[in-house]
Motif scaffolding. Structure first.
Motif, PDB file in Angstrom:
ATOM      1  N   LYS A  37      32.526  70.469  21.655  1.00 24.82           N
ATOM      2  CA  LYS A  37      32.836  71.137  21.205  1.00 24.82           C
ATOM      3  C   LYS A  37      33.392  72.600  22.262  1.00 24.82           C
ATOM      4  CE  LYS A  37      29.933  74.208  17.967  1.00 24.82           C
ATOM      5  NZ  LYS A  37      28.862  75.274  17.234  1.00 24.82           N
ATOM      6  N   VAL A  38      33.618  73.133  21.681  1.00 27.58           N
ATOM      7  CA  VAL A  38      34.366  74.608  22.127  1.00 27.58           C
ATOM      8  C   VAL A  38      34.291  75.817  21.666  1.00 27.58           C
ATOM      9  CG1 VAL A  38      36.665  75.905  22.825  1.00 27.58           C
ATOM     10  CG2 VAL A  38      36.427  72.917  22.587  1.00 27.58           C
ATOM     11  N   GLY A  39      34.087  75.551  20.544  1.00 23.02           N
ATOM     12  CA  GLY A  39      33.669  77.351  19.572  1.00 23.02           C
ATOM     13  C   GLY A  39      34.199  76.915  18.223  1.00 23.02           C
ATOM     14  N   THR A  40      34.007  77.670  17.442  1.00 19.19           N
ATOM     15  CA  THR A  40      34.560  77.887  15.790  1.00 19.19           C
ATOM     16  C   THR A  40      35.588  78.798  16.161  1.00 19.19           C
ATOM     17  OG1 THR A  40      32.456  77.673  15.728  1.00 19.19           O
ATOM     18  CG2 THR A  40      33.462  78.331  13.521  1.00 19.19           C
ATOM     19  N   VAL A  58      40.156  81.461  18.531  1.00 18.34           N
ATOM     20  CA  VAL A  58      38.652  80.559  18.447  1.00 18.34           C
ATOM     21  C   VAL A  58      37.691  81.466  19.308  1.00 18.34           C
ATOM     22  CG1 VAL A  58      37.707  78.709  19.413  1.00 18.34           C
ATOM     23  CG2 VAL A  58      40.269  78.662  18.543  1.00 18.34           C
ATOM     24  N   THR A  59      36.523  81.727  18.529  1.00 11.33           N
ATOM     25  CA  THR A  59      35.001  82.039  19.529  1.00 11.33           C
ATOM     26  C   THR A  59      34.144  80.854  20.295  1.00 11.33           C
ATOM     27  OG1 THR A  59      34.782  84.187  17.750  1.00 11.33           O
ATOM     28  CG2 THR A  59      32.940  83.602  19.415  1.00 11.33           C
ATOM     29  N   HIS A  60      34.423  81.520  21.332  1.00  7.70           N
ATOM     30  CA  HIS A  60      33.503  80.419  21.900  1.00  7.70           C
ATOM     31  C   HIS A  60      32.836  81.354  23.618  1.00  7.70           C
ATOM     32  CE1 HIS A  60      36.610  81.252  25.366  1.00  7.70           C
ATOM     33  NE2 HIS A  60      37.049  81.344  24.470  1.00  7.70           N
ATOM     34  N   GLY A  61      31.658  80.291  23.975  1.00  3.39           N
ATOM     35  CA  GLY A  61      30.845  80.866  24.714  1.00  3.39           C
ATOM     36  C   GLY A  61      29.474  81.600  24.283  1.00  3.39           C
ATOM     37  N   GLY A  62      28.803  82.116  25.074  1.00  3.73           N
ATOM     38  CA  GLY A  62      27.825  83.120  24.811  1.00  3.73           C
ATOM     39  C   GLY A  62      26.552  81.923  24.215  1.00  3.73           C
ATOM     40  N   SER A  90      43.866  69.922  24.276  1.00  6.16           N
ATOM     41  CA  SER A  90      43.234  70.858  25.749  1.00  6.16           C
ATOM     42  C   SER A  90      41.434  70.828  25.806  1.00  6.16           C
ATOM     43  CB  SER A  90      43.295  72.165  25.767  1.00  6.16           C
ATOM     44  OG  SER A  90      44.334  71.967  25.699  1.00  6.16           O
ATOM     45  N   ALA A  91      41.449  70.624  27.532  1.00  6.54           N
ATOM     46  CA  ALA A  91      40.431  70.376  27.697  1.00  6.54           C
ATOM     47  C   ALA A  91      39.273  72.121  27.721  1.00  6.54           C
ATOM     48  CB  ALA A  91      39.678  70.247  29.200  1.00  6.54           C
ATOM     49  N   LYS A  92      38.004  71.936  27.317  1.00  5.94           N
ATOM     50  CA  LYS A  92      36.634  73.315  27.071  1.00  5.94           C
ATOM     51  C   LYS A  92      37.237  74.614  28.676  1.00  5.94           C
ATOM     52  CE  LYS A  92      32.228  74.170  25.844  1.00  5.94           C
ATOM     53  NZ  LYS A  92      31.218  73.540  25.965  1.00  5.94           N
ATOM     54  N   ASP A  93      37.408  73.897  29.976  1.00  6.04           N
ATOM     55  CA  ASP A  93      37.514  74.698  30.777  1.00  6.04           C
ATOM     56  C   ASP A  93      39.085  75.276  30.459  1.00  6.04           C
ATOM     57  OD1 ASP A  93      39.076  71.803  31.844  1.00  6.04           O
ATOM     58  OD2 ASP A  93      38.772  72.394  33.727  1.00  6.04           O
TER      59      ASP A  93
END
Length: 138
Positions: A37-40, A58-62, A90-93
């Motif tokens: 999962k990356v985000g939304t 895309v909102t991600h992290g936190g 693509s990969a998450k990083d």
């Protein structure tokens, strides 16, 4: 001839809508090429002249939304869309290292060139560019 970048607008700020509301990917979970999962998907950046979605915001992290950031992902990276998820190549990083969303740069061509370059895709204004299959807007 340069494509006017000023035609790119968040879908949420237009009177346009997805042609088939069931294909609206906003709110769906983004899954990377490794199945993580990356985000939304928070919004879509649309070309209001050609009526094409160009980027997912895309909102991600936190943690619990605190410290989350947003990034644009070109629609070219979308490999499959399900009822709940958007799968990208693509990969998450790679996404975490992408240029972050900056509303002050939304009309600057070099900002989008950096995003496309980061993901390894030609920009939509490049000669011979073919729009990938993605739900249309109206």
């Amino acid at each position: 001839m340069e494509e006017p970048i000023g035609t790119l607008t968040p879908l949420s700020e237009t009177d346009q809508m997805i042609a088939d509301p069931e294909q609206d990917v906003r709110g769906r979970t983004v899954i990377d090429s490794n199945g993580e999962k990356v985000g939304t998907v928070a919004d879509l950046l649309v070309d209001t002249v050609e009526n094409h979605v160009r980027f997912l915001r895309v909102t991600h992290g936190g943690i619990l939304g605190i410290g989350a950031v947003s990034s644009f992902i070109p629609v070219d990276a979308v490999r499959r869309v399900t009822d709940d998820e958007v799968l990208i190549d693509s990969a998450k990083d790679r996404i975490a290292g992408a240029p972050q969303y900056d509303p002050d740069l939304i009309d600057q061509r070099d900002y989008y060139e950096k995003i496309y370059g980061h993901y390894g895709y030609p920009p939509y204004w490049a000669p011979g560019y073919l729009y990938p299959p993605f739900p249309g807007i109206r």
